[in-house]
Design an enzyme around this catalytic site. Sequence first.
Site, short mmCIF file in Angstrom:
data_model
loop_
_atom_site.label_atom_id
_atom_site.label_comp_id
_atom_site.label_asym_id
_atom_site.label_seq_id
_atom_site.Cartn_x
_atom_site.Cartn_y
_atom_site.Cartn_z
N HIS A 129 0.83 -1.14 -0.43
CA HIS A 129 -0.46 -0.31 0.09
C HIS A 129 0.50 0.87 0.25
O HIS A 129 1.81 1.10 0.25
CB HIS A 129 -0.94 0.13 1.18
CG HIS A 129 -1.75 1.03 1.44
ND1 HIS A 129 -1.73 2.56 1.39
CD2 HIS A 129 -3.70 0.98 1.49
CE1 HIS A 129 -2.98 2.71 1.73
NE2 HIS A 129 -3.80 2.03 1.22
N CYS A 138 -4.62 2.77 -4.39
CA CYS A 138 -4.73 3.06 -3.94
C CYS A 138 -5.01 4.17 -4.45
O CYS A 138 -4.11 5.19 -4.19
CB CYS A 138 -4.66 3.26 -2.31
SG CYS A 138 -5.20 4.75 -1.64
N ASP A 159 -12.63 2.43 -1.17
CA ASP A 159 -11.70 3.22 0.13
C ASP A 159 -12.28 4.24 0.90
O ASP A 159 -12.64 4.99 -0.06
CB ASP A 159 -9.98 3.60 -0.39
CG ASP A 159 -9.60 3.24 0.96
OD1 ASP A 159 -9.89 2.88 2.08
OD2 ASP A 159 -8.37 3.27 0.62
#
Length: 398
Positions: free
Chosen positions: A238, A276, A361
């Site tokens: 991440h 992300c 998210d």
Amino acid sequence: MKQTWRWFGPSDAISIAEIRQTGASGIVSALHNILPGQAWSVDDIKTRQREIEGPDDAPTGLNWDVVESVPVSEAIKGQTGPVQEHFEAYRQSLRNLAECGIRTVCYNFMPVLDWTRTDLRYPLANGGNAMRFDLVDFIAFDCFILCRYGAAEEYSAEIVAQAQERFAKLGDAGAQALADNVVAGLPGANDRWSLSEVQERLDAYREVTADALRGNLIDFLSEVVPTAEELGLRLCCHPDDPPFALLGLPRVMSTQSDYAAVLDAVESPASGATFCTGSLGVVQDFDPVAFIEALGDRIHFVHLRNTLRDGVSDGDRHCFSEAEHLAGDTDMIATIRALMAEEKRRRTAGRTDHEIPMRPDHGHALLADHERPVQPGYPLIGRMRGLAELRGAMAALA
Ligand code: DNO
């Protein structure tokens, strides 16, 4: 993409029965109670799987698809203490996860803190709340609440002056609230630390440069990726959130070139990225399509989230708030189109992992979300709205 939903386990205020109604078809979870550096047992993994899947006579139809995260210990990140034991525990967790049929494992390599915000309930014009990072507040925390040694030299004099003025207006309660927001044990963070503990952990990294931290990450991968590859597992890192240096700590996974360096250093399909958009998108020149075109074959997990740079900047550091999933600085439609093209390439190449798991998210706190205490960023209705919008975009593009 497979539409998944993050569930924090039985202590999550949102139940699996509710998640079934969001339209998600997979679950992202972790054993948050097991400390970094300890191995996850098969029994514990199976217990969580049963909680997700439901009893045999009434299955929920959901499976545990992605682990977010098996946390990397501070010993491994800083290369101090029981590093070898922690590598072995990590490998053991991977073996046990593979034995239970779980193949995708997210982690991050941010020292000390996980994601950082200064405001967990920033009011939106429509009555909802968002999470926000205000650089001036953050510098007020760093220079005048934490009083970190040498902090003021890391920012421009103008912004430190603004932060000082902001701090003067905060009062005791305001300063306490800001400190709580910054260091509170956010989901995925290792623990809940006091200010003096934070300072102690920061001190441990005083001599660690970004190059040294990158070296530690590459060492970690060299230790665990061969095991992951043997087991048919996919590890995915991440990005740093936010994607710039905080509290004097080095950051090494903030940009496309950071990813290219680390993925090149350990060439294996078992070592990949958690893409992300919310974290990477705070960088001014982030180009999601270029990232996917260059490194897409190593993207094993996707977080779709949007951010808006909405205030002052200091060099590469910015204020930002979490935007609606289809609004903000990242072109979400172009991003989804590029990810779907990557899935198509995988199908053509016969890859079994051609359906990439994604999750909406974070989300704004909306409507009844205000009445229900949940993990910051993880409300039911706001995330369901995000997922619905993303699902619509995927359907249209398909
Ligand atoms: C925040 C999350 C992070 C993430 C970890 C992954 O909402 O995206 O906490 O789970 O950084 O290791």
